[in-house]
Design a protein around this motif. Structure first.
Motif, PDB file in Angstrom:
ATOM      1  N   LEU A   1       0.829  -1.205   0.000  1.00  0.00           N
ATOM      2  CA  LEU A   1       0.000   0.000   0.000  1.00  0.00           C
ATOM      3  C   LEU A   1       0.864   1.256   0.000  1.00  0.00           C
ATOM      4  O   LEU A   1       0.513   2.266  -0.620  1.00  0.00           O
ATOM      5  N   LYS A   2       2.003   1.183   0.701  1.00  0.00           N
ATOM      6  CA  LYS A   2       2.907   2.332   0.755  1.00  0.00           C
ATOM      7  C   LYS A   2       3.378   2.718  -0.638  1.00  0.00           C
ATOM      8  O   LYS A   2       3.513   3.910  -0.971  1.00  0.00           O
ATOM      9  N   ALA A   3       3.594   1.718  -1.474  1.00  0.00           N
ATOM     10  CA  ALA A   3       4.065   1.972  -2.830  1.00  0.00           C
ATOM     11  C   ALA A   3       2.974   2.561  -3.715  1.00  0.00           C
ATOM     12  O   ALA A   3       3.268   3.025  -4.826  1.00  0.00           O
ATOM     13  N   GLU A   4       1.742   2.559  -3.241  1.00  0.00           N
ATOM     14  CA  GLU A   4       0.613   3.046  -4.037  1.00  0.00           C
ATOM     15  C   GLU A   4       0.103   4.415  -3.579  1.00  0.00           C
ATOM     16  O   GLU A   4      -0.911   4.894  -4.083  1.00  0.00           O
ATOM     17  N   THR A   5       0.781   5.048  -2.632  1.00  0.00           N
ATOM     18  CA  THR A   5       0.253   6.300  -2.080  1.00  0.00           C
ATOM     19  C   THR A   5       0.367   7.486  -3.033  1.00  0.00           C
ATOM     20  O   THR A   5      -0.216   8.534  -2.783  1.00  0.00           O
ATOM     21  N   SER A   6       1.109   7.325  -4.111  1.00  0.00           N
ATOM     22  CA  SER A   6       1.168   8.400  -5.107  1.00  0.00           C
ATOM     23  C   SER A   6       0.019   8.308  -6.098  1.00  0.00           C
ATOM     24  O   SER A   6      -0.078   9.109  -7.030  1.00  0.00           O
ATOM     25  N   SER A   7      -0.847   7.337  -5.878  1.00  0.00           N
ATOM     26  CA  SER A   7      -2.013   7.162  -6.739  1.00  0.00           C
ATOM     27  C   SER A   7      -3.037   8.261  -6.455  1.00  0.00           C
ATOM     28  O   SER A   7      -2.804   9.166  -5.652  1.00  0.00           O
ATOM     29  N   ASN A   8      -4.183   8.199  -7.127  1.00  0.00           N
ATOM     30  CA  ASN A   8      -5.245   9.179  -6.886  1.00  0.00           C
ATOM     31  C   ASN A   8      -6.511   8.522  -6.344  1.00  0.00           C
ATOM     32  O   ASN A   8      -7.611   9.004  -6.547  1.00  0.00           O
ATOM     33  N   LYS A   9      -6.323   7.398  -5.673  1.00  0.00           N
ATOM     34  CA  LYS A   9      -7.445   6.710  -5.050  1.00  0.00           C
ATOM     35  C   LYS A   9      -6.954   5.956  -3.816  1.00  0.00           C
ATOM     36  O   LYS A   9      -5.776   5.596  -3.711  1.00  0.00           O
ATOM     37  N   GLU A  10      -7.842   5.764  -2.854  1.00  0.00           N
ATOM     38  CA  GLU A  10      -7.503   4.973  -1.673  1.00  0.00           C
ATOM     39  C   GLU A  10      -7.564   3.488  -2.013  1.00  0.00           C
ATOM     40  O   GLU A  10      -8.398   3.050  -2.809  1.00  0.00           O
ATOM     41  N   LYS A  11      -6.686   2.735  -1.375  1.00  0.00           N
ATOM     42  CA  LYS A  11      -6.650   1.281  -1.548  1.00  0.00           C
ATOM     43  C   LYS A  11      -6.500   0.641  -0.174  1.00  0.00           C
ATOM     44  O   LYS A  11      -6.009   1.279   0.765  1.00  0.00           O
ATOM     45  N   GLY A  12      -6.936  -0.600  -0.049  1.00  0.00           N
ATOM     46  CA  GLY A  12      -6.843  -1.221   1.256  1.00  0.00           C
ATOM     47  C   GLY A  12      -7.110  -2.716   1.237  1.00  0.00           C
ATOM     48  O   GLY A  12      -7.461  -3.302   0.199  1.00  0.00           O
ATOM     49  N   TYR A  13      -6.938  -3.320   2.423  1.00  0.00           N
ATOM     50  CA  TYR A  13      -7.186  -4.751   2.609  1.00  0.00           C
ATOM     51  C   TYR A  13      -7.921  -4.963   3.927  1.00  0.00           C
ATOM     52  O   TYR A  13      -7.716  -4.218   4.899  1.00  0.00           O
ATOM     53  N   THR A  14      -8.733  -6.000   3.948  1.00  0.00           N
ATOM     54  CA  THR A  14      -9.160  -6.576   5.221  1.00  0.00           C
ATOM     55  C   THR A  14      -8.443  -7.900   5.374  1.00  0.00           C
ATOM     56  O   THR A  14      -8.153  -8.581   4.382  1.00  0.00           O
ATOM     57  N   LEU A  15      -8.145  -8.257   6.613  1.00  0.00           N
ATOM     58  CA  LEU A  15      -7.523  -9.543   6.895  1.00  0.00           C
ATOM     59  C   LEU A  15      -8.351 -10.261   7.950  1.00  0.00           C
ATOM     60  O   LEU A  15      -8.720  -9.662   8.964  1.00  0.00           O
ATOM     61  N   THR A  16      -8.632 -11.513   7.694  1.00  0.00           N
ATOM     62  CA  THR A  16      -9.387 -12.325   8.642  1.00  0.00           C
ATOM     63  C   THR A  16      -8.553 -13.526   9.057  1.00  0.00           C
ATOM     64  O   THR A  16      -7.834 -14.114   8.229  1.00  0.00           O
TER      65      THR A  16
END
Length: 354
Positions: A172-187
């Motif tokens: 996710l850190k590598a994607e912070t220059s993008s123009n949208k939020e990204k994420g994960y859930t973990l179970t």
């Protein structure tokens, strides 16, 4: 609105101005004389009762969205209030000898309301009802969940220091220059963390994440121009997830964020009872109002330095007795510290985790 009591002798009518309840008109019928006596009140509990009943769904509409997103979403639109109220009325009436025209009963009414929130994924359109998933209750509690007193580092380490979580945080850190939020859930499935990826829309400062099956970890990114620390959306959604019963293991739950400002944080629940009370406050009036409250009270904003936002956010959590603790990581996500306010303005204390 009548309550089906006192032989339908009581009516309470809200007075609305600019989509807000400003006062309440009450009418009392004297059954002996069959006369109705009206009174006007600005009692805060009565106003709160009608405000929740009439405007709660409208308040929960997302600030920027024109339509509700799809089901199975943690969007603000899908946290539904469940309000229960009890009303007690004390009436001091007139004697039989008193003239009905000159005698007005003394009326004292107390309304007590409790509002809790549930995730509205399970919708029953047969009676417009919302139900929590099996095994959960309307107040968001789960059975056999204790409020264990552990060191914050220990609470964070079970999931926050797992190789799976750290690796996904780096992605996710590598994607912070993008123009949208990204994420994960973990179970946690049989002691193995299973991730699910989510991606927001271009330009949106929030992310719709499905927690309907329960989660142990939520991590996401803030791209260029967003806050360097947790946003009001983050706080609102973790409060909703907890009250909806969708955090599987609250004592070890981790909410993570990485930002384009070069920061990475975990948020953990350090005190379940305090956080439960804090979550009630956060969810009470819906996101629109909380968003303004957060901006005004926390003083966290995009123009601050990272340290200023850290200090202001920590101050906000402490002043509101939130029951939350903040962990700060290094760029590789390997070293983490619990951070707190120092003795001086914008001074941050760090207690490094083993």
């Amino acid at each position: 609105m009548t309550f089906g009591q006192f032989d339908e002798s009581f009516v309470s009518v809200p007075i609305i101005k600019n989509e807000k309840i400003v006062s309440v008109m009450q009418g009392i019928r004297n059954k002996k004389t069959n006369k109705v006596f009206f009174s006007h009140t600005e009692d805060t509990e009565s106003i709160s009762f009608f405000q929740n009943i009439i405007f709660s769904k409208r308040i929960l509409k997302p600030l920027k969205d024109t339509a509700y997103p799809s089901n199975n979403s943690t969007s603000r639109a899908y946290w539904q209030p469940v309000t229960s109220c009890s009303t007690r009325t004390l009436i001091v009436g007139c004697t039989q000898d008193a003239s009905g025209a000159n005698c007005t009963p003394i009326v004292s009414t107390t309304t007590t309301c409790t509002t809790t929130y549930i995730f509205t994924n399970d919708y029953d359109d047969s009676d417009d009802g919302y139900y929590p998933p099996d095994g959960y209750t309307y107040d968001g509690t789960r059975p056999n969940v204790s409020n264990e007193e552990e060191d914050p580092c220990a609470k964070m380490s079970k999931y926050g220091k797992s190789e799976k979580t750290k690796s996904l945080m780096r992605n996710l850190k590598a994607e912070t220059s993008s123009n949208k939020e990204k994420g994960y859930t973990l179970t946690d499935e049989s002691n193995s963390l299973v991730e699910t990826y989510f991606e927001g829309e271009i330009g949106n400062s929030f992310l719709d994440i499905d927690v309907s099956s329960g989660v142990n970890v939520i991590i996401h990114s803030h791209y260029t121009g967003l806050l360097s620390i947790f946003s009001p959306d983050d706080i609102f959604n973790i409060a909703g997830a907890y009250k909806g019963g969708f955090i599987r293991d609250p004592n070890n739950f981790v909410l993570g964020v990485v930002t384009d400002s070069g920061t990475q944080y975990y948020l953990i629940i350090d005190d379940l009872q305090k956080f439960s009370n804090f979550a009630n406050m956060v969810l009470q009036y819906g996101f629109d109002i909380y968003n303004h409250m957060y901006a005004n009270l926390s003083k966290v904003n995009q123009s601050n330095t990272n340290i200023q936002n850290e200090y202001n956010f920590l101050n906000y959590l402490k002043l509101n007795n939130s029951g939350l603790s903040v962990m700060k990581g290094d760029a590789d996500m390997n070293s983490w510290s619990k951070i707190g306010k120092g003795d001086n303005k914008n001074e941050i204390k760090e207690d490094k985790c083993p």
